[in-house]
Design a protein around this motif. Structure first.
Motif, mmCIF file in Angstrom:
data_model
loop_
_atom_site.group_PDB
_atom_site.id
_atom_site.type_symbol
_atom_site.label_atom_id
_atom_site.label_comp_id
_atom_site.label_asym_id
_atom_site.label_seq_id
_atom_site.Cartn_x
_atom_site.Cartn_y
_atom_site.Cartn_z
ATOM 1 N N ILE A 90 0.813 -1.207 0.000
ATOM 2 C CA ILE A 90 0.000 0.000 0.000
ATOM 3 C C ILE A 90 0.853 1.266 0.000
ATOM 4 O O ILE A 90 0.657 2.169 -0.806
ATOM 5 C CB ILE A 90 -0.948 0.015 1.216
ATOM 6 N N GLU A 91 1.805 1.325 0.903
ATOM 7 C CA GLU A 91 2.658 2.515 0.962
ATOM 8 C C GLU A 91 3.881 2.234 1.822
ATOM 9 O O GLU A 91 3.957 1.233 2.544
ATOM 10 C CB GLU A 91 1.896 3.716 1.510
ATOM 11 N N LYS A 92 4.841 3.162 1.746
ATOM 12 C CA LYS A 92 6.006 3.139 2.619
ATOM 13 C C LYS A 92 5.918 4.377 3.504
ATOM 14 O O LYS A 92 5.703 5.477 3.018
ATOM 15 C CB LYS A 92 7.297 3.157 1.798
ATOM 16 N N ARG A 93 6.072 4.175 4.818
ATOM 17 C CA ARG A 93 5.915 5.301 5.727
ATOM 18 C C ARG A 93 6.948 5.233 6.846
ATOM 19 O O ARG A 93 7.572 4.193 7.083
ATOM 20 C CB ARG A 93 4.503 5.361 6.283
ATOM 21 N N ASN A 94 7.075 6.342 7.565
ATOM 22 C CA ASN A 94 8.103 6.437 8.605
ATOM 23 C C ASN A 94 7.706 5.790 9.918
ATOM 24 O O ASN A 94 8.577 5.441 10.719
ATOM 25 C CB ASN A 94 8.461 7.912 8.839
ATOM 26 N N SER B 187 12.340 -6.049 -0.980
ATOM 27 C CA SER B 187 13.192 -5.044 -1.622
ATOM 28 C C SER B 187 12.880 -4.888 -3.110
ATOM 29 O O SER B 187 13.179 -3.854 -3.704
ATOM 30 C CB SER B 187 14.664 -5.419 -1.437
ATOM 31 N N LYS B 188 12.248 -5.905 -3.714
ATOM 32 C CA LYS B 188 11.918 -5.860 -5.139
ATOM 33 C C LYS B 188 10.459 -5.458 -5.382
ATOM 34 O O LYS B 188 10.030 -5.364 -6.530
ATOM 35 C CB LYS B 188 12.176 -7.230 -5.778
ATOM 36 N N SER B 189 9.725 -5.219 -4.315
ATOM 37 C CA SER B 189 8.292 -4.934 -4.433
ATOM 38 C C SER B 189 8.040 -3.451 -4.665
ATOM 39 O O SER B 189 8.811 -2.601 -4.222
ATOM 40 C CB SER B 189 7.555 -5.403 -3.177
ATOM 41 N N GLU B 190 6.920 -3.147 -5.369
ATOM 42 C CA GLU B 190 6.577 -1.774 -5.718
ATOM 43 C C GLU B 190 5.233 -1.380 -5.108
ATOM 44 O O GLU B 190 4.321 -2.208 -5.011
ATOM 45 C CB GLU B 190 6.499 -1.610 -7.237
ATOM 46 N N VAL B 191 5.130 -0.117 -4.722
ATOM 47 C CA VAL B 191 3.879 0.403 -4.164
ATOM 48 C C VAL B 191 2.762 0.294 -5.204
ATOM 49 O O VAL B 191 2.949 0.627 -6.370
ATOM 50 C CB VAL B 191 4.045 1.872 -3.718
#
Length: 255
Positions: A135-139, A155-159
């Motif tokens: 879904i997303e990358k967050r802090n 590491s190879k996955s995309e949002v």
């Protein structure tokens, strides 16, 4: 000598009345259409209220902003298809319906993806849906109750896309377990799911590892594990519970 044709005055009058009626009908339709069009443009039909339903992770204000629907716009003239397409670009939203409620209300009903998992990638948190979509990358995920997920090529996955992996059965596994996580009403919370090996899946309740083996009958297996945790007051303990076979579960606990 040609015969004389006599036309009745009643017939002539009837034709004239018929022409007048048709002309009057056309004028009436044009006037009615004009009145309706002008009426629809009255401020009475300007949007004054926008409601949002079933949003769990996305704030109401963000959904309205993404949709580009604004108060003051005419309720009949805003582009609902455009608003829907803009909302569906958001990874959290799986489906959406937009309804006009006369005279001046718009209702946005969103169907969000079920968010269940996360992966800590060197301090960056990958938020993952039950269906395996990143879904997303967050802090931080402080306000989110999620289970840690292992077993994918993060590491190879995309949002916006499904996680990379070498075994599609993993998606079925995390989907089934994810549904159980969302519907778990017990005091024992699943904190980690490891599907590195789909035939030897491990589910963690804090420091207790539940060995469930394959995904087959996972609901019954996890129910057995939760019953053992509850009956033996094992919350906060360390050890394992093995429910991967049909015989009675085996468990080893260090309090």
């Amino acid at each position: 000598m040609k015969p004389e044709v006599i036309v009745s005055s009643d017939i002539v009058k009837g034709k004239k009345l018929n022409r007048k009626f048709k002309r009057g009908l056309v004028i009436f339709i044009l006037l009615a259409t004009t009145v309706v069009i002008l009426g629809l443009k009255l401020p009475y039909f300007n949007i004054s209220k926008i409601t949002v339903q079933n949003n769990l992770n996305i704030p109401k204000e963000s959904i309205i902003d993404i949709s580009k629907i604004q108060n003051g716009n005419n309720i009949f003239y805003f582009d609902s298809n455009l608003a829907k397409s803009l909302l569906l670009k958001n990874e959290y939203i799986e489906n959406v319906s937009i309804k006009r409620i006369l005279p001046s209300t718009i209702n946005i009903d969103v169907d969000e993806r079920k968010i269940t998992y996360f992966y800590n990638d060197k301090g960056k948190y990958l938020v993952i849906g039950t269906d395996g979509v990143l879904i997303e990358k967050r802090n931080d995920i402080i306000s989110m109750k999620l289970a840690s997920l292992l077993g994918f090529e993060f590491s190879k996955s995309e949002v916006g896309k499904k996680l990379k992996c070498n075994e599609n059965r993993k998606f079925d596994a995390i989907n089934q377990i994810g549904e159980l996580i969302l519907n778990n009403n017990s005091n024992h919370i699943i904190t980690k799911v490891d599907v590195s090996d789909v035939l030897n899946i491990n589910v963690y309740f804090d420091n207790i590892c539940v060995k469930i083996g394959s995904i087959e009958n996972v609901k019954n297996k996890l129910n057995m594990a939760i019953n053992i945790l509850s009956q033996n007051a094992l919350k906060g303990s360390k050890g394992y519970i093995d429910v991967s076979f049909e015989a009675n579960p085996v468990f080893s606990i260090q309090k």
